[in-house]
Design a protein around this motif. Sequence first.
Motif, PDB file in Angstrom:
ATOM      1  N   ASN A 145       0.845  -1.189   0.000  1.00  0.00           N
ATOM      2  CA  ASN A 145       0.000   0.000   0.000  1.00  0.00           C
ATOM      3  C   ASN A 145       0.882   1.240   0.000  1.00  0.00           C
ATOM      4  OD1 ASN A 145      -2.115  -2.069   1.048  1.00  0.00           O
ATOM      5  ND2 ASN A 145      -3.293  -0.212   0.606  1.00  0.00           N
ATOM      6  N   GLY A 146       0.270   2.392  -0.204  1.00  0.00           N
ATOM      7  CA  GLY A 146       1.056   3.597  -0.395  1.00  0.00           C
ATOM      8  C   GLY A 146       1.073   4.522   0.797  1.00  0.00           C
ATOM      9  N   GLY A 188       0.492  -3.214  -6.070  1.00  0.00           N
ATOM     10  CA  GLY A 188       0.205  -2.210  -5.061  1.00  0.00           C
ATOM     11  C   GLY A 188      -0.716  -1.148  -5.605  1.00  0.00           C
ATOM     12  N   GLU A 189      -0.951  -0.122  -4.782  1.00  0.00           N
ATOM     13  CA  GLU A 189      -1.896   0.910  -5.172  1.00  0.00           C
ATOM     14  C   GLU A 189      -1.429   2.267  -4.680  1.00  0.00           C
ATOM     15  OE1 GLU A 189      -5.345  -0.607  -3.259  1.00  0.00           O
ATOM     16  OE2 GLU A 189      -4.915   0.343  -1.346  1.00  0.00           O
ATOM     17  N   SER A 190      -1.915   3.314  -5.332  1.00  0.00           N
ATOM     18  CA  SER A 190      -1.721   4.690  -4.905  1.00  0.00           C
ATOM     19  C   SER A 190      -0.229   5.054  -4.889  1.00  0.00           C
ATOM     20  CB  SER A 190      -2.390   4.898  -3.546  1.00  0.00           C
ATOM     21  OG  SER A 190      -2.558   6.259  -3.269  1.00  0.00           O
ATOM     22  N   TYR A 191       0.315   5.470  -3.745  1.00  0.00           N
ATOM     23  CA  TYR A 191       1.722   5.853  -3.721  1.00  0.00           C
ATOM     24  C   TYR A 191       2.658   4.665  -3.968  1.00  0.00           C
ATOM     25  CZ  TYR A 191       5.779   8.726  -2.714  1.00  0.00           C
ATOM     26  OH  TYR A 191       6.962   9.417  -2.844  1.00  0.00           O
ATOM     27  N   ALA A 192       2.124   3.459  -3.948  1.00  0.00           N
ATOM     28  CA  ALA A 192       2.921   2.308  -4.391  1.00  0.00           C
ATOM     29  C   ALA A 192       3.260   2.427  -5.872  1.00  0.00           C
ATOM     30  CB  ALA A 192       2.181   1.000  -4.116  1.00  0.00           C
ATOM     31  N   GLY A 193       2.658   3.405  -6.571  1.00  0.00           N
ATOM     32  CA  GLY A 193       3.117   3.750  -7.904  1.00  0.00           C
ATOM     33  C   GLY A 193       4.569   4.175  -7.905  1.00  0.00           C
ATOM     34  N   VAL A 224       0.199   6.699  -8.292  1.00  0.00           N
ATOM     35  CA  VAL A 224       0.910   7.979  -8.358  1.00  0.00           C
ATOM     36  C   VAL A 224       2.167   7.733  -9.188  1.00  0.00           C
ATOM     37  CG1 VAL A 224       2.144   9.740  -7.041  1.00  0.00           C
ATOM     38  CG2 VAL A 224       0.051   8.738  -6.128  1.00  0.00           C
ATOM     39  N   LEU A 225       2.239   8.330 -10.368  1.00  0.00           N
ATOM     40  CA  LEU A 225       3.339   8.060 -11.288  1.00  0.00           C
ATOM     41  C   LEU A 225       4.059   9.308 -11.764  1.00  0.00           C
ATOM     42  CD1 LEU A 225       1.673   5.412 -13.648  1.00  0.00           C
ATOM     43  CD2 LEU A 225       3.332   4.959 -11.833  1.00  0.00           C
ATOM     44  N   ASN A 226       3.303  10.384 -12.000  1.00  0.00           N
ATOM     45  CA  ASN A 226       3.859  11.529 -12.707  1.00  0.00           C
ATOM     46  C   ASN A 226       3.122  12.786 -12.244  1.00  0.00           C
ATOM     47  OD1 ASN A 226       5.551  12.618 -14.918  1.00  0.00           O
ATOM     48  ND2 ASN A 226       3.577  13.065 -15.871  1.00  0.00           N
ATOM     49  N   ASP A 227       3.825  13.648 -11.494  1.00  0.00           N
ATOM     50  CA  ASP A 227       3.152  14.773 -10.834  1.00  0.00           C
ATOM     51  C   ASP A 227       2.336  15.633 -11.792  1.00  0.00           C
ATOM     52  OD1 ASP A 227       3.994  14.055  -8.355  1.00  0.00           O
ATOM     53  OD2 ASP A 227       5.317  15.763  -8.024  1.00  0.00           O
ATOM     54  N   GLU A 228       2.921  15.988 -12.914  1.00  0.00           N
ATOM     55  CA  GLU A 228       2.248  16.918 -13.823  1.00  0.00           C
ATOM     56  C   GLU A 228       0.895  16.373 -14.268  1.00  0.00           C
ATOM     57  OE1 GLU A 228       2.706  18.617 -18.391  1.00  0.00           O
ATOM     58  OE2 GLU A 228       4.517  18.088 -17.273  1.00  0.00           O
TER      59      GLU A 228
END
Length: 500
Positions: free
Chosen positions: A86-87, A182-187, A221-225
Amino acid sequence: HTEAAVAMAMAFFLLAAAASAAVAGASWSPRPEGDLVTGLPGQPEVGFKHYAGYVDVGTGGDKALFYWFFEAEQEPEKKPLMLWLNGGPGCSSIAYGAAQELGPFLVRGYGANLTRNAYAWNKAVNLLFLEAPVGVGFSYTNKTADLGRLGDRVTAQDSYTFLLNWLAKFPEFKGRDFYIAGESYAGHYVPQLADLIYEGNKAAGRGSIINLKGFMIGNAVLNDETDQLGMVEYAWSHAIISDELHSAVTRECDSFKEEADGGRPGKGCSSAVRAFMGAFDDIDIYSIYTPTCLSPSAGSASAAPRSSRLVTAPRLFSQHEAWHMMRRAPAGYDPCTEAYVTRYFNRQDVQRALHANRTGLKYPYSPCSAVISKWNDSPATVLPVLKKLMAAGLRVWVYSLNSHAICDATQRRHGREGAGDVDAVQRQRDEAAGAGEERVAGVVLQAAGSWVGGGVRGGADAGDGARGGAPGAALRARPLARHALPLPPGPAPAGRRSTL
């Protein structure tokens, strides 16, 4: 996710398990019987074993990560091994992944009774949950300074050390097909750990290679922009923010372009972002169609504290205090599951059964860490890591669910160019159980190489966890998973459909 997301990924790994079963299983080796879980309060009778405990990642036991491992329900000696993360950053894979989402035992009330999960992933794989980094859940360090050094780099390195040492405790899984999910911040967590494994394998001896086959990430979560722009467009398309606010945010924040790429946010960006976050004051941003928990116990100190400052966020949003006050976790049809889980894992009899809290932590167990207040490094994008690992031949699957306002399918549309050109867009279908009628399951975006992206139609919460929803919703995802695994080497034939 709802159980839809569970079944989607479970089908993915069932296919992997079938392929793995064709290879002779590794011979069985002694396991750490001191970690065998027996007498877990409320546990229904099952035919598989599960283990929980600590793996040292420091020296002299001063730093250790906590795990919970479930062997596959049938023929575990022939099934792959999968690690779930998890993230957060700073949230527990056991409190969320194991106890609310995809583990075999779900916490569904304030009592001690556990409910069997009909869609548990250990029907397909040997399933390993890890609480990382230190300071999360039962994982600990005896050096306070370690908590101030945390970030993506330390988390990846400690998780890699954990894996090597865990495999030494469970040597039967050395050489077994291995997946990470995983998920979310696990990106961030998943590809960064996969990269360490990939590089570590180059120098590893034959007996210490981790046989990593691929990974998948939901609502990543992969790429802020593109993550930030996708969040704003999702909120606008779902009538959560007005046309005027949508225009103001995208204009003043220069569509969230990184400064290194020529982005020039205006003076009004900060106030526009605050107004955007204010639109979610009474809405669960992780599951916009579900209610929030109204139980008095949910707000108590013994239930589910929500004061962690490390909620998943692209960097521009996380600069604002309002972001950290948002409701953090989705809860499907029962929005109080986080409170149930918090109470359950704070029970001393549960901790004894799980061999947890061996150092007597001075703070209560919480689903997201209350002791991690600083995150030192978090790259604006992990797309280069994904590209590198795809080029190395690993299978990568990124998917998003459609009631999740963070890390949503809109962001995947904006960010997919990081993985390659999309060869085919296909609407996948499945049959409603017992009804004999077809319903839309979701959409697959297949890029050249080994990347698949997709959007899945979910139930009450198609967001960050499988915390509820009708079991029938699980059927909607199976065609996506079935489509995703084979990944032919060339472009997918245009118009190809998969009907279950």
